[in-house]
Scaffold this motif. Structure first.
Motif, PDB file in Angstrom:
ATOM      1  N   ARG A 327      46.041  96.165  27.514  1.00 31.22           N
ATOM      2  CA  ARG A 327      46.499  94.814  27.185  1.00 31.22           C
ATOM      3  C   ARG A 327      45.973  93.791  28.190  1.00 31.22           C
ATOM      4  O   ARG A 327      45.556  92.688  27.802  1.00 31.22           O
ATOM      5  CB  ARG A 327      48.026  94.782  27.132  1.00 31.22           C
ATOM      6  CG  ARG A 327      48.600  95.366  25.849  1.00 31.22           C
ATOM      7  CD  ARG A 327      50.056  94.956  25.687  1.00 31.22           C
ATOM      8  NE  ARG A 327      50.894  95.540  26.735  1.00 31.22           N
ATOM      9  CZ  ARG A 327      51.481  96.734  26.640  1.00 31.22           C
ATOM     10  NH1 ARG A 327      51.315  97.457  25.532  1.00 31.22           N
ATOM     11  NH2 ARG A 327      52.217  97.199  27.617  1.00 31.22           N
ATOM     12  N   ASP A 328      45.985  94.148  29.503  1.00 30.44           N
ATOM     13  CA  ASP A 328      45.465  93.210  30.504  1.00 30.44           C
ATOM     14  C   ASP A 328      43.966  92.944  30.298  1.00 30.44           C
ATOM     15  O   ASP A 328      43.495  91.798  30.415  1.00 30.44           O
ATOM     16  CB  ASP A 328      45.723  93.755  31.900  1.00 30.44           C
ATOM     17  CG  ASP A 328      47.212  93.843  32.227  1.00 30.44           C
ATOM     18  OD1 ASP A 328      47.998  93.145  31.520  1.00 30.44           O
ATOM     19  OD2 ASP A 328      47.597  94.593  33.137  1.00 30.44           O
ATOM     20  N   THR A 329      43.219  94.028  30.026  1.00 31.46           N
ATOM     21  CA  THR A 329      41.767  93.859  29.818  1.00 31.46           C
ATOM     22  C   THR A 329      41.477  92.972  28.602  1.00 31.46           C
ATOM     23  O   THR A 329      40.589  92.107  28.622  1.00 31.46           O
ATOM     24  CB  THR A 329      41.115  95.229  29.632  1.00 31.46           C
ATOM     25  OG1 THR A 329      41.410  96.029  30.778  1.00 31.46           O
ATOM     26  CG2 THR A 329      39.614  95.099  29.465  1.00 31.46           C
ATOM     27  N   ARG A 330      42.222  93.168  27.538  1.00 26.02           N
ATOM     28  CA  ARG A 330      42.016  92.367  26.329  1.00 26.02           C
ATOM     29  C   ARG A 330      42.341  90.893  26.581  1.00 26.02           C
ATOM     30  O   ARG A 330      41.650  89.979  26.100  1.00 26.02           O
ATOM     31  CB  ARG A 330      42.887  92.901  25.202  1.00 26.02           C
ATOM     32  CG  ARG A 330      42.594  92.236  23.862  1.00 26.02           C
ATOM     33  CD  ARG A 330      43.433  92.836  22.753  1.00 26.02           C
ATOM     34  NE  ARG A 330      43.138  94.219  22.555  1.00 26.02           N
ATOM     35  CZ  ARG A 330      43.948  95.234  22.892  1.00 26.02           C
ATOM     36  NH1 ARG A 330      45.121  94.970  23.450  1.00 26.02           N
ATOM     37  NH2 ARG A 330      43.601  96.484  22.678  1.00 26.02           N
ATOM     38  N   ALA A 331      43.404  90.616  27.364  1.00 26.48           N
ATOM     39  CA  ALA A 331      43.749  89.225  27.668  1.00 26.48           C
ATOM     40  C   ALA A 331      42.652  88.550  28.485  1.00 26.48           C
ATOM     41  O   ALA A 331      42.305  87.381  28.249  1.00 26.48           O
ATOM     42  CB  ALA A 331      45.082  89.182  28.423  1.00 26.48           C
ATOM     43  N   GLU A 332      42.066  89.278  29.458  1.00 22.82           N
ATOM     44  CA  GLU A 332      40.971  88.695  30.240  1.00 22.82           C
ATOM     45  C   GLU A 332      39.743  88.411  29.361  1.00 22.82           C
ATOM     46  O   GLU A 332      39.073  87.377  29.518  1.00 22.82           O
ATOM     47  CB  GLU A 332      40.603  89.648  31.388  1.00 22.82           C
ATOM     48  CG  GLU A 332      41.704  89.782  32.437  1.00 22.82           C
ATOM     49  CD  GLU A 332      41.340  90.789  33.515  1.00 22.82           C
ATOM     50  OE1 GLU A 332      40.254  91.411  33.371  1.00 22.82           O
ATOM     51  OE2 GLU A 332      42.113  90.955  34.467  1.00 22.82           O
TER      52      GLU A 332
END
Length: 536
Positions: A327-332
């Motif tokens: 989820r963090d990677t997708r938000a970045e």
């Protein structure tokens, strides 16, 4: 004449219906789709690009009628009077009004429909405007002179019709009467036409209402007849359906008895299968409730697997940590894509602004170039006109000089010919002995021979020498009292214009025909001519 002459009625056809026979059906049109015809009417059917006239012989099931896309009723009455009014300017303030009556006859109905002649007034008005000089016949006539203007228009129109064809778009038009009205007469005529038109409109509306009422009564009778026919058909269909229903009930009864016997044998087997199906359904219900409670939630799925023993607590924790990282990677990635989109959008806006400035500069430069081009063309045109006027003035000056030179040469030739004639006449008089019986004044004779009268240029150009000699010889024969040389001295310079003896003749060089030919006009000669005159 109706307002729609020469067209009476127009209809556009749709797809034809079908008439069912005993074994087959064929396309046809209803009888009311064919418009009714008067004795002097014809129908024109359009099939593709062809227009075919029908005097009333075709029926609704004819192939031509079935394939036609439209039908038009054309009035073919002979000599239908049509009045056309045309304004004609006069010499005074105001205009005449020419009322011209044409006798119109349709000679080619397909051509009338093909050319779309829906307003014969416009057609005839265009025909009148094509007559050369027709609207100029009253330009030199006062407003009260209607008779002369009428005669002129009648004569011009008659001559034009004799030289050209009288058939226009399938109509033969013949002018039968011409009237010319003053503005007051035309105003009274317009008022009378308005009253007549109102009366005609009233009569037409009443006729349309009567026709609509008759049509409604006819349609009502047709509907009643149609309802009677449909009722008879419905009754016949009801009897056929009742017989078919009785036969179907009998067959259904036989089928129900057969079905009952088969059902009684298979009811026990169905009961056993039902019990097995209930057991299988309970298992499926349990599985369905688990799926419904968990859904697509991965956390609930993991805990369900933990409860059933499929996963351990450590494995569940590892799966949750991997999900958070994804989820963090997708938000970045989403944030980076948004920043890139904003940067591209700003660059595109700057490019658009730069392109708009360049277009404005280019448009301004083109406008300035057009202005310079127009100014250059204007200067060139003014220069061309100045040189043209200068050349015209120089040409006129040269022509005047050439005319004066020719006139002097003709005058010199005339003098030589007159001297020769006088010499011959004097020699003939002496040879006849007219001077033997009396003294002769030699000095007067020499002076008389030396005088040269002003020649008649017209006499020289027409070859009048023989006539001069003949008249002089006759005078010599009759001269018995005044001496032999008086007749020679009395010979006129020009037989057409005799003058007194001894009168000085005008000099064609000093007295030209045009008193204004030697006027000094520097504006007409131009700069070059002025310089040449000063040099002379």
């Amino acid at each position: 004449m109706t307002d729609t002459y020469p067209l009476v009625e127009q209809r556009v056809y749709g797809r034809p219906g079908r008439r069912r026979g005993l074994l087959t059906s064929r396309p046809t049109r209803a009888d009311d789709e064919l418009p009714l015809l008067a004795p002097h009417h014809v129908r024109v059917f359009r099939t593709g690009e062809d227009y075919i006239a029908d005097p009333g012989r075709l029926h609704a099931d004819d192939p031509l009628v079935v394939t036609a896309s439209s039908v038009t009723v054309v009035n073919c009455r002979v000599g239908v009077p049509v009045v056309v009014e045309l304004p004609v300017p006069s010499a005074d303030q105001g205009s005449f009004t020419a009322r011209i009556t044409f006798d119109c006859t349709v000679v080619d109905a397909p051509s009338v429909v093909r050319d779309g002649v829906t307003d014969v007034h416009e057609l005839l008005l265009g025909y009148l405007r094509s007559v050369p000089g027709l609207v100029e016949d009253g330009a030199d006539q006062p407003i009260g002179e209607t008779t002369g203007t009428r005669d002129r228009i009648d004569a011009r129109l008659t001559g034009y019709q004799e030289m050209t064809s009288d058939v226009v778009s399938g109509l033969r038009i013949v002018a039968s009467g011409v009237e010319v009205l003053t503005p007051e007469e035309f105003a009274a005529h317009v008022e009378e036409v308005k009253r007549a038109r109102l009366a005609a409109d009233k009569a037409r509306v009443e006729a349309e209402l009567a026709a609509q009422q008759a049509r409604a009564e006819h349609e009502q009778r047709m509907r009643a007849e149609k309802q009677r026919i449909e009722a008879a058909r419905e009754e016949e269909r009801h009897r056929a359906e009742l017989a078919a229903l009785e036969e179907r009930h009998r067959q259904e009864f036989e089928n129900m008895r057969t079905v009952y016997e088969q059902a009684a044998g298979s009811r026990t087997q169905e009961h056993e299968l039902l019990l097995q199906a209930r057991a299988n359904g309970f298992q499926r219900n349990q599985a369905h409730e688990d799926i419904t409670s968990v859904g697509d939630d991965p956390v609930a799925t993991d805990f369900l697997a933990l409860r059933s023993g499929g996963l351990t607590a450590a494995e569940i924790a590892e799966r949750r940590r991997a999900d958070e990282e994804r989820r963090d990677t997708r938000a970045e990635e989403v944030a980076a894509l948004q920043r890139e989109y904003l940067a591209k959008r700003e660059a595109m806006d700057r490019d658009d602004a730069r392109a708009q400035l360049e277009r404005d500069d280019r448009r301004h430069e083109l406008d300035r170039e057009d202005q310079r081009t127009d100014a250059t063309a204007d200067r060139e045109e003014r220069s061309r006109r100045w040189f043209q006027r200068r050349e015209d003035r120089e040409r006129r000056r040269l022509e005047n000089r050439e005319d004066a030179r020719t006139q002097r040469q003709e005058h010199q030739e005339w003098r030589d010919r007159v001297l020769k004639v006088q010499h011959d006449l004097t020699a003939r008089a002496i040879s006849r002995g007219h001077g033997d019986d009396r003294p002769v004044d030699v000095g007067a004779l020499i002076s008389n021979v030396g005088e040269t009268p002003q020649p008649g240029v017209q006499a020289l150009t027409q070859g009048r020498d023989d006539e001069v000699q003949r008249v002089t010889a006759e005078r010599l024969d009759r001269a018995t009292d005044d001496g032999p040389y008086a007749a020679a001295a009395a010979v006129p310079a020009d037989p057409a214009e005799p003058r007194a003896a001894g009168a000085p003749a005008p000099d064609p060089v000093t007295a030209p025909d045009d008193p204004e030919s030697d006027s000094d006009d520097d504006s007409d000669i131009g700069f070059a001519g002025l310089e040449e005159r000063r040099g002379d």
